[in-house]
Design a protein around this motif. Structure first.
Motif, PDB file in Angstrom:
ATOM      1  N   PHE A 146       0.792  -1.234   0.000  1.00  0.00           N
ATOM      2  CA  PHE A 146       0.000   0.000   0.000  1.00  0.00           C
ATOM      3  C   PHE A 146       0.821   1.280   0.000  1.00  0.00           C
ATOM      4  CE2 PHE A 146      -2.610  -3.084   2.621  1.00  0.00           C
ATOM      5  CZ  PHE A 146      -3.485  -3.408   1.605  1.00  0.00           C
ATOM      6  N   ARG A 147       2.082   1.241   0.398  1.00  0.00           N
ATOM      7  CA  ARG A 147       2.801   2.480   0.682  1.00  0.00           C
ATOM      8  C   ARG A 147       2.971   3.380  -0.536  1.00  0.00           C
ATOM      9  NH1 ARG A 147       8.400  -0.637   2.231  1.00  0.00           N
ATOM     10  NH2 ARG A 147       9.034  -1.241   0.105  1.00  0.00           N
ATOM     11  N   ASP A 148       3.190   2.801  -1.722  1.00  0.00           N
ATOM     12  CA  ASP A 148       3.336   3.655  -2.903  1.00  0.00           C
ATOM     13  C   ASP A 148       2.027   4.358  -3.237  1.00  0.00           C
ATOM     14  OD1 ASP A 148       5.991   2.940  -3.130  1.00  0.00           O
ATOM     15  OD2 ASP A 148       5.647   1.403  -4.647  1.00  0.00           O
ATOM     16  N   ALA A 149       0.920   3.632  -3.196  1.00  0.00           N
ATOM     17  CA  ALA A 149      -0.384   4.247  -3.463  1.00  0.00           C
ATOM     18  C   ALA A 149      -0.709   5.292  -2.410  1.00  0.00           C
ATOM     19  CB  ALA A 149      -1.474   3.178  -3.518  1.00  0.00           C
ATOM     20  N   PHE A 150      -0.336   5.016  -1.155  1.00  0.00           N
ATOM     21  CA  PHE A 150      -0.620   5.984  -0.093  1.00  0.00           C
ATOM     22  C   PHE A 150       0.097   7.308  -0.340  1.00  0.00           C
ATOM     23  CE2 PHE A 150       0.502   7.898   4.029  1.00  0.00           C
ATOM     24  CZ  PHE A 150      -0.766   8.197   4.474  1.00  0.00           C
ATOM     25  N   LYS A 151       1.272   7.253  -0.927  1.00  0.00           N
ATOM     26  CA  LYS A 151       2.035   8.474  -1.153  1.00  0.00           C
ATOM     27  C   LYS A 151       1.357   9.400  -2.158  1.00  0.00           C
ATOM     28  CE  LYS A 151       6.559   6.404  -0.165  1.00  0.00           C
ATOM     29  NZ  LYS A 151       7.847   5.941  -0.756  1.00  0.00           N
ATOM     30  N   GLN A 152       0.740   8.860  -3.190  1.00  0.00           N
ATOM     31  CA  GLN A 152       0.262   9.753  -4.241  1.00  0.00           C
ATOM     32  C   GLN A 152      -0.977   9.278  -4.995  1.00  0.00           C
ATOM     33  OE1 GLN A 152       3.617  10.121  -6.843  1.00  0.00           O
ATOM     34  NE2 GLN A 152       3.725   7.934  -7.300  1.00  0.00           N
ATOM     35  N   GLN A 153      -1.612   8.198  -4.546  1.00  0.00           N
ATOM     36  CA  GLN A 153      -2.796   7.719  -5.256  1.00  0.00           C
ATOM     37  C   GLN A 153      -3.915   7.416  -4.261  1.00  0.00           C
ATOM     38  OE1 GLN A 153      -0.405   4.704  -7.493  1.00  0.00           O
ATOM     39  NE2 GLN A 153      -1.452   5.531  -9.290  1.00  0.00           N
ATOM     40  N   ARG A 154      -4.379   8.487  -3.647  1.00  0.00           N
ATOM     41  CA  ARG A 154      -5.464   8.367  -2.671  1.00  0.00           C
ATOM     42  C   ARG A 154      -6.785   8.764  -3.336  1.00  0.00           C
ATOM     43  NH1 ARG A 154      -1.081  10.835   0.092  1.00  0.00           N
ATOM     44  NH2 ARG A 154      -2.010  12.905  -0.116  1.00  0.00           N
ATOM     45  N   CYS A 155      -7.865   8.116  -2.901  1.00  0.00           N
ATOM     46  CA  CYS A 155      -9.164   8.335  -3.540  1.00  0.00           C
ATOM     47  C   CYS A 155     -10.274   8.289  -2.497  1.00  0.00           C
ATOM     48  CB  CYS A 155      -9.409   7.288  -4.627  1.00  0.00           C
ATOM     49  SG  CYS A 155      -9.571   5.585  -4.014  1.00  0.00           S
ATOM     50  N   LEU A 156     -11.485   8.506  -2.980  1.00  0.00           N
ATOM     51  CA  LEU A 156     -12.691   8.372  -2.160  1.00  0.00           C
ATOM     52  C   LEU A 156     -13.511   7.212  -2.684  1.00  0.00           C
ATOM     53  CD1 LEU A 156     -13.893  12.104  -2.046  1.00  0.00           C
ATOM     54  CD2 LEU A 156     -12.356  10.945  -0.442  1.00  0.00           C
ATOM     55  N   ILE A 157     -14.131   6.482  -1.774  1.00  0.00           N
ATOM     56  CA  ILE A 157     -15.055   5.407  -2.142  1.00  0.00           C
ATOM     57  C   ILE A 157     -16.428   5.759  -1.580  1.00  0.00           C
ATOM     58  CG2 ILE A 157     -15.597   2.949  -1.913  1.00  0.00           C
ATOM     59  CD1 ILE A 157     -12.585   2.437  -1.593  1.00  0.00           C
ATOM     60  N   PRO A 158     -17.394   6.056  -2.455  1.00  0.00           N
ATOM     61  CA  PRO A 158     -18.728   6.433  -1.962  1.00  0.00           C
ATOM     62  C   PRO A 158     -19.557   5.207  -1.616  1.00  0.00           C
ATOM     63  CG  PRO A 158     -18.686   6.530  -4.354  1.00  0.00           C
ATOM     64  CD  PRO A 158     -17.287   6.139  -3.923  1.00  0.00           C
ATOM     65  N   MET A 159     -20.350   5.328  -0.573  1.00  0.00           N
ATOM     66  CA  MET A 159     -21.277   4.254  -0.232  1.00  0.00           C
ATOM     67  C   MET A 159     -22.495   4.836   0.473  1.00  0.00           C
ATOM     68  SD  MET A 159     -19.288   2.327   2.926  1.00  0.00           S
ATOM     69  CE  MET A 159     -17.750   2.083   2.069  1.00  0.00           C
ATOM     70  N   ASP A 160     -23.641   4.232   0.195  1.00  0.00           N
ATOM     71  CA  ASP A 160     -24.871   4.602   0.902  1.00  0.00           C
ATOM     72  C   ASP A 160     -24.979   3.861   2.229  1.00  0.00           C
ATOM     73  OD1 ASP A 160     -26.398   6.517  -0.777  1.00  0.00           O
ATOM     74  OD2 ASP A 160     -26.249   4.910  -2.256  1.00  0.00           O
ATOM     75  N   GLY A 161     -24.157   2.867   2.414  1.00  0.00           N
ATOM     76  CA  GLY A 161     -24.132   2.103   3.657  1.00  0.00           C
ATOM     77  C   GLY A 161     -23.284   0.867   3.471  1.00  0.00           C
ATOM     78  N   TYR A 162     -23.032   0.163   4.557  1.00  0.00           N
ATOM     79  CA  TYR A 162     -22.259  -1.069   4.463  1.00  0.00           C
ATOM     80  C   TYR A 162     -22.816  -2.091   5.443  1.00  0.00           C
ATOM     81  CZ  TYR A 162     -19.627   0.122   8.769  1.00  0.00           C
ATOM     82  OH  TYR A 162     -19.264   0.416  10.061  1.00  0.00           O
ATOM     83  N   TYR A 163     -22.433  -3.331   5.214  1.00  0.00           N
ATOM     84  CA  TYR A 163     -22.892  -4.438   6.062  1.00  0.00           C
ATOM     85  C   TYR A 163     -21.776  -4.872   7.008  1.00  0.00           C
ATOM     86  CZ  TYR A 163     -26.509  -4.967   2.436  1.00  0.00           C
ATOM     87  OH  TYR A 163     -27.539  -4.755   1.555  1.00  0.00           O
ATOM     88  N   GLU A 164     -22.197  -5.237   8.195  1.00  0.00           N
ATOM     89  CA  GLU A 164     -21.277  -5.850   9.155  1.00  0.00           C
ATOM     90  C   GLU A 164     -22.042  -6.933   9.897  1.00  0.00           C
ATOM     91  OE1 GLU A 164     -18.054  -6.504   9.472  1.00  0.00           O
ATOM     92  OE2 GLU A 164     -17.669  -4.339   9.481  1.00  0.00           O
ATOM     93  N   TRP A 165     -21.337  -8.003  10.236  1.00  0.00           N
ATOM     94  CA  TRP A 165     -21.983  -9.122  10.917  1.00  0.00           C
ATOM     95  C   TRP A 165     -21.676  -9.098  12.406  1.00  0.00           C
ATOM     96  CZ3 TRP A 165     -21.523  -9.057   5.851  1.00  0.00           C
ATOM     97  CH2 TRP A 165     -22.438  -9.777   5.071  1.00  0.00           C
ATOM     98  N   HIS A 166     -22.710  -9.362  13.202  1.00  0.00           N
ATOM     99  CA  HIS A 166     -22.551  -9.477  14.653  1.00  0.00           C
ATOM    100  C   HIS A 166     -23.428 -10.629  15.122  1.00  0.00           C
ATOM    101  CE1 HIS A 166     -21.783  -8.243  18.785  1.00  0.00           C
ATOM    102  NE2 HIS A 166     -23.084  -8.327  19.022  1.00  0.00           N
ATOM    103  N   ASP A 167     -22.841 -11.553  15.872  1.00  0.00           N
ATOM    104  CA  ASP A 167     -23.568 -12.760  16.278  1.00  0.00           C
ATOM    105  C   ASP A 167     -24.162 -13.475  15.064  1.00  0.00           C
ATOM    106  OD1 ASP A 167     -22.937 -12.411  18.940  1.00  0.00           O
ATOM    107  OD2 ASP A 167     -24.838 -11.423  19.430  1.00  0.00           O
ATOM    108  N   LYS A 168     -23.405 -13.495  13.984  1.00  0.00           N
ATOM    109  CA  LYS A 168     -23.768 -14.173  12.727  1.00  0.00           C
ATOM    110  C   LYS A 168     -24.964 -13.549  12.020  1.00  0.00           C
ATOM    111  CE  LYS A 168     -21.883 -18.618  14.259  1.00  0.00           C
ATOM    112  NZ  LYS A 168     -22.148 -20.068  14.450  1.00  0.00           N
TER     113      LYS A 168
END
Length: 213
Positions: A90-112
């Protein structure tokens, strides 16, 4: 971590939202994606990145560093904020290739059980990195430790950017971007909505609005 997300905002609405958050005009030469309700690693997601203009374009979710020789190995769909500046992937991209990722929401699991996390009607903008290894645009999402009051759901959290952090992430120096490698503020997290959703989310072939019911 974040391994599934939702983006149903599309077309001019997505471009306008991107322009509002970056404060610049945004072009989408390849168009905008249709609504998606179960985006998973290795699939195509939209990113917003600097170029000759601000560009909204499709990218494989799972970074291919510029030195990658083939597509073997697990997809690099998350990058830990604690190590992103030093890790070879990741280090080369972190130096000069940063971006935004749009999302209306995301999923996460808890207790399956899958839960949907959103910011009401607002798009959330996650800190990302992009690259062009293997002759294609690819991206990864930066994550951090979780914070209250959402820490019960998972111990990792996408590094969502608040509006006054966008410029530093996209255009700032390495030092300025490094200053953002901490969790998003608790005050921002307090506005998140979390609710249990359909177990059908577990199958990536399911991709429809009913998953949010």
């Amino acid at each position: 971590m974040c391994g599934r997300f939702v983006l149903f905002t599309t077309g001019d609405s997505l471009i306008e939202a991107a322009e509002a958050v970056v404060g610049r005009s945004v072009v989408a030469p390849q168009g905008t994606p249709g609504p998606r309700y179960n985006l998973a690693p290795t699939q195509i997601i939209p990113i917003v990145r600097p170029g000759d203009e601000m560009i909204l374009e499709p990218a494989r979710w799972g970074l291919f560093p510029h030195w990658k020789k083939d597509d073997s190995g697990p997809p690099l769909f998350n990058a830990r904020g604690e190590t992103v500046a030093e890790k070879p992937s990741f280090r080369d991209a972190f130096k000069q290739q940063r971006c935004l990722i749009p999302m209306d929401g995301y999923y996460e699991w808890h207790d399956k059980k899958p839960h949907f996390v959103s910011l009401g009607d607002e798009i959330m903008w996650a800190a990302g990195l992009w690259s062009t290894g293997l002759n294609q645009v690819s991206a990864t999402m930066v994550t951090t430790e979780s914070v209250e009051p959402i820490a019960w759901l998972h111990n990792r959290l996408p590094r969502f950017l608040e509006h006054d952090e966008i410029d530093a992430w996209l255009f700032g120096s390495v030092e300025e971007a490094s200053g953002l490698l901490h969790p998003v503020s608790q005050e921002w997290v307090k506005h998140l909505s979390i609710r249990e959703v359909s177990s059908e989310v577990g199958n990536v072939r399911n991709d429809h609005e009913g998953l949010l019911a």
